[in-house]
Design a protein around this motif. Structure first.
Motif, PDB file in Angstrom:
ATOM      1  N   LEU A  11       0.832  -1.204   0.000  1.00 34.77           N
ATOM      2  CA  LEU A  11       0.000   0.000   0.000  1.00 34.77           C
ATOM      3  C   LEU A  11       0.869   1.258   0.000  1.00 34.77           C
ATOM      4  N   SER A  12       1.996   1.198   0.705  1.00 32.08           N
ATOM      5  CA  SER A  12       2.914   2.335   0.732  1.00 32.08           C
ATOM      6  C   SER A  12       3.555   2.557  -0.633  1.00 32.08           C
ATOM      7  N   THR A  13       3.881   1.470  -1.334  1.00 32.09           N
ATOM      8  CA  THR A  13       4.423   1.583  -2.693  1.00 32.09           C
ATOM      9  C   THR A  13       3.401   2.203  -3.628  1.00 32.09           C
ATOM     10  N   PHE A  14       2.184   1.752  -3.520  1.00 37.88           N
ATOM     11  CA  PHE A  14       1.077   2.290  -4.326  1.00 37.88           C
ATOM     12  C   PHE A  14       0.947   3.799  -4.102  1.00 37.88           C
ATOM     13  N   TYR A  15       1.109   4.226  -2.852  1.00 40.57           N
ATOM     14  CA  TYR A  15       0.985   5.636  -2.494  1.00 40.57           C
ATOM     15  C   TYR A  15       2.041   6.502  -3.170  1.00 40.57           C
ATOM     16  N   LEU A  16       3.238   5.942  -3.409  1.00 40.95           N
ATOM     17  CA  LEU A  16       4.328   6.723  -3.999  1.00 40.95           C
ATOM     18  C   LEU A  16       3.974   7.276  -5.374  1.00 40.95           C
ATOM     19  N   ALA A  17       3.090   6.624  -6.074  1.00 36.26           N
ATOM     20  CA  ALA A  17       2.685   7.122  -7.395  1.00 36.26           C
ATOM     21  C   ALA A  17       2.003   8.484  -7.279  1.00 36.26           C
ATOM     22  N   TYR A  18       1.439   8.783  -6.116  1.00 37.40           N
ATOM     23  CA  TYR A  18       0.662  10.016  -5.944  1.00 37.40           C
ATOM     24  C   TYR A  18       1.354  11.055  -5.066  1.00 37.40           C
ATOM     25  N   ALA A  19       2.480  10.696  -4.441  1.00 39.97           N
ATOM     26  CA  ALA A  19       3.189  11.659  -3.591  1.00 39.97           C
ATOM     27  C   ALA A  19       3.608  12.867  -4.427  1.00 39.97           C
ATOM     28  N   SER A  20       3.269  14.063  -3.964  1.00 37.99           N
ATOM     29  CA  SER A  20       3.430  15.266  -4.789  1.00 37.99           C
ATOM     30  C   SER A  20       4.557  16.188  -4.343  1.00 37.99           C
ATOM     31  N   SER A  21       5.330  15.764  -3.338  1.00 39.57           N
ATOM     32  CA  SER A  21       6.458  16.577  -2.898  1.00 39.57           C
ATOM     33  C   SER A  21       7.549  15.647  -2.377  1.00 39.57           C
ATOM     34  N   ALA A  22       8.743  16.206  -2.233  1.00 40.00           N
ATOM     35  CA  ALA A  22       9.860  15.396  -1.737  1.00 40.00           C
ATOM     36  C   ALA A  22       9.553  14.847  -0.346  1.00 40.00           C
ATOM     37  N   GLY A  23       8.967  15.666   0.519  1.00 42.05           N
ATOM     38  CA  GLY A  23       8.664  15.232   1.875  1.00 42.05           C
ATOM     39  C   GLY A  23       7.656  14.098   1.907  1.00 42.05           C
ATOM     40  N   LEU A  24       6.598  14.201   1.093  1.00 35.09           N
ATOM     41  CA  LEU A  24       5.587  13.150   1.057  1.00 35.09           C
ATOM     42  C   LEU A  24       6.145  11.864   0.450  1.00 35.09           C
ATOM     43  N   TYR A  46       7.502   7.664 -14.227  1.00 34.82           N
ATOM     44  CA  TYR A  46       7.810   6.807 -13.090  1.00 34.82           C
ATOM     45  C   TYR A  46       6.577   6.402 -12.297  1.00 34.82           C
ATOM     46  N   GLN A  47       5.483   7.211 -12.356  1.00 33.02           N
ATOM     47  CA  GLN A  47       4.307   6.937 -11.550  1.00 33.02           C
ATOM     48  C   GLN A  47       3.678   5.585 -11.882  1.00 33.02           C
ATOM     49  N   SER A  48       3.747   5.192 -13.135  1.00 38.37           N
ATOM     50  CA  SER A  48       3.169   3.906 -13.538  1.00 38.37           C
ATOM     51  C   SER A  48       3.865   2.746 -12.852  1.00 38.37           C
ATOM     52  N   VAL A  49       5.173   2.883 -12.617  1.00 37.71           N
ATOM     53  CA  VAL A  49       5.940   1.810 -11.987  1.00 37.71           C
ATOM     54  C   VAL A  49       5.427   1.561 -10.574  1.00 37.71           C
ATOM     55  N   PHE A  50       5.289   2.616  -9.781  1.00 35.41           N
ATOM     56  CA  PHE A  50       4.808   2.461  -8.406  1.00 35.41           C
ATOM     57  C   PHE A  50       3.353   1.987  -8.369  1.00 35.41           C
ATOM     58  N   PHE A  51       2.536   2.493  -9.258  1.00 34.05           N
ATOM     59  CA  PHE A  51       1.116   2.145  -9.272  1.00 34.05           C
ATOM     60  C   PHE A  51       0.924   0.663  -9.566  1.00 34.05           C
ATOM     61  N   VAL A  52       1.494   0.181 -10.648  1.00 33.08           N
ATOM     62  CA  VAL A  52       1.260  -1.201 -11.087  1.00 33.08           C
ATOM     63  C   VAL A  52       1.957  -2.199 -10.161  1.00 33.08           C
ATOM     64  N   GLU A  53       3.220  -1.934  -9.808  1.00 34.21           N
ATOM     65  CA  GLU A  53       3.940  -2.881  -8.963  1.00 34.21           C
ATOM     66  C   GLU A  53       3.367  -2.912  -7.550  1.00 34.21           C
ATOM     67  N   GLY A  54       2.907  -1.773  -7.038  1.00 32.17           N
ATOM     68  CA  GLY A  54       2.251  -1.759  -5.738  1.00 32.17           C
ATOM     69  C   GLY A  54       0.970  -2.557  -5.750  1.00 32.17           C
ATOM     70  N   LEU A  55       0.209  -2.434  -6.819  1.00 36.65           N
ATOM     71  CA  LEU A  55      -1.047  -3.170  -6.952  1.00 36.65           C
ATOM     72  C   LEU A  55      -0.791  -4.673  -6.995  1.00 36.65           C
ATOM     73  N   MET A  56       0.252  -5.085  -7.721  1.00 36.00           N
ATOM     74  CA  MET A  56       0.608  -6.507  -7.796  1.00 36.00           C
ATOM     75  C   MET A  56       0.934  -7.067  -6.415  1.00 36.00           C
ATOM     76  N   THR A  57       1.682  -6.306  -5.628  1.00 35.26           N
ATOM     77  CA  THR A  57       2.120  -6.808  -4.324  1.00 35.26           C
ATOM     78  C   THR A  57       0.963  -6.867  -3.335  1.00 35.26           C
TER      79      THR A  57
END
Length: 479
Positions: A117-130, A197-208
């Protein structure tokens, strides 16, 4: 004395000694080991595959829009990897203690689902801190996985059977790197998101996420509670595991055992042995695409090429698989590390791109083949379940420091040659092989002394003998 008491006494007398099996028992052993292999190994390999993808895909993201979108400074570029590692290191030992108190099926389902779920979230993080927050969460939840599995496999296998199974588990790492590059290369070409890069986090997070949910239904906890053994198989596996290093379901992590692990210098020496190869994994996984791009290749080509060193690792691991159980571990380092050094030197100091990439493939292959050896060495030489839980956490914590320090040596201000990072890798590899030779000599001397000076501890109970860990006079270190 009734039959049950006689059997228990035989078990006590044979603690830390190899049981001599009758031909009938040997056939039972082969049968139950095949059952374990079929039911356990696919699950842990599947999960480690997902773990490797989810922690390493930040390297792909770095060269496919992450730096530009989040405006990452040089410090931020190091932080997105290093901060993950800090929290990974902090939570490794506590995670293994929790594993001992939870059923493995519940524990692994929880952490796999949470990190995905945390990996999935990275696709949407909009700042360095997030984005760094997401990496922190992945570090916290993944902290319980690798040291947890290293501690979990000996629930089922004796130390003589462990090395080849550990190598199968770690085979998932180069496989994930090998196919992860092409998968990521295909994903960054899609139009699912504005930034590649967002597609990588979205799809791989969903798989896991899917893998984590499946874990609950397919993972088994302990050999004495699983349903797939016959009664004679269950009796034999319990007898063999008990005399090897003890049943996990019967062991507890006491302050005494924790202190025994924390004060054992051999664990720290083994951790130095493992540090060099683990640093090589950091180079492949976190900064591999960056290194390849520094050779003059495009970002797209570097993304695809990042899987080739891992493919070399898969080939070499498969070739070495029949030898893992019977090899002397310290000798394996004297072969693999020098080859690794040659590869690192070619990558660092040669100017021709093709030669540099060959060096990277050589380093990748020898890194992948030697990493399971370090994990198996520390797990096999703990002497008990309780000490092993802490020892493996110490080992993975120290070797994991590579993931904290190395990424800062491969930020853009050191491009394109990254000499400081390569020199650090070379120095740590040399330390690894020196410590491996020293430990091999030390363990051989200890084994010889115990062979020549036998001690009778049959008057002690099973629990008292197992509490002696690797100091038991009948314990023999794996070389």
């Amino acid at each position: 004395m009734d039959q049950k008491a006689q059997d228990e006494n035989k078990v006590i007398l044979s603690v830390n000694k190899d049981l001599v099996l009758t031909p009938e028992e040997e056939e039972i052993r082969k049968r139950y080991v095949r059952k374990i292999d079929v039911r356990l190994l696919p699950v842990v390999v599947m999960l480690y595959f997902a773990s490797s993808l989810d922690r390493g895909n930040v390297g792909v993201a770095m060269i496919n829009g992450l730096i530009e979108r989040l405006k990452l400074s040089n410090a931020d570029q190091g932080n997105v990897v290093a901060i993950f590692t800090i929290f990974y290191l902090i939570f490794e030992a506590p995670a293994n203690m929790i594993l001992k108190r939870w059923k493995p099926r519940y524990w692994f389902t929880l952490i796999v689902t949470c990190w995905s779920l945390s990996t999935f979230y990275l696709a949407y993080a909009s700042s360095a801190g997030l984005f760094i927050l997401g990496r922190i969460l992945i570090g916290i939840f993944e902290a319980g996985f690798t040291p947890g599995i290293v501690a979990y496999l000996p629930y089922w296998y004796t130390k003589r059977e462990l090395a080849s199974r550990m190598s199968i588990f770690f085979l998932a790492l180069p496989i994930s790197g090998m196919v992860g590059g092409p998968i990521a290369g295909a994903l960054v070409q899609t139009t699912l998101f504005k930034y590649k890069y967002q597609s990588v986090f979205f799809v791989e997070g969903l798989m896991t996420i899917g893998m984590g949910l499946v874990t609950f239904f397919v993972m088994h906890d302990y050999p004495e509670t699983c349903k797939f053994f016959t009664e004679e198989e269950r009796n034999l596996v319990i007898k063999r595991i008990t005399t090897d290093q003890g049943l996990a379901s019967k062991a507890s992590i006491s302050k005494k055992q924790t202190w025994a692990a924390l004060t054992d210098w051999k664990i720290y020496a083994l951790s130095i042995v493992g540090f060099g190869p683990n640093n090589g994994l950091v180079l492949l996984g976190y900064v591999g695409p960056t290194i390849i791009r520094s050779m003059g290749y495009s970002s797209s080509t570097a993304t695809y090429f990042a899987g080739i060193p891992y493919a070399c690792g898969v080939v070499l691991m498969l070739a070495a698989m029949p030898f893992y159980n019977r090899m002397q571990f310290w000798k394996a380092y004297t072969i693999a590390i020098p080859l690794n050094l040659i590869g690192c030197i070619l990558t660092a100091f040669v100017t021709k791109a093709e030669v540099r990439f060959f060096g990277m493939c050589l380093s990748g292959a020898t890194t992948c083949v030697i990493v399971p050896v370090g994990m198996t060495w520390v797990a096999s030489n703990a002497g008990s379940v309780s000490k092993r839980m802490i020892s493996t956490a110490i080992f993975t914590t120290i070797t994991g420091i590579a993931g904290f320090v190395t990424p800062y040596m491969f930020v853009r201000k050191y491009a394109p040659r990254y000499y400081i990072g390569y020199i650090f890798n070379i120095v740590m590899l040399i330390l690894s092989v020196v410590c491996a030779v020293f430990l091999g000599t030390h363990f051989r001397g200890k084994n010889k002394f115990r062979d020549e000076n036998p001690a009778d501890v049959s008057h002690l109970s099973l629990e008292e003998q197992q509490a002696m860990n690797d100091e038991h006079p009948d314990f023999r270190y794996r070389l």
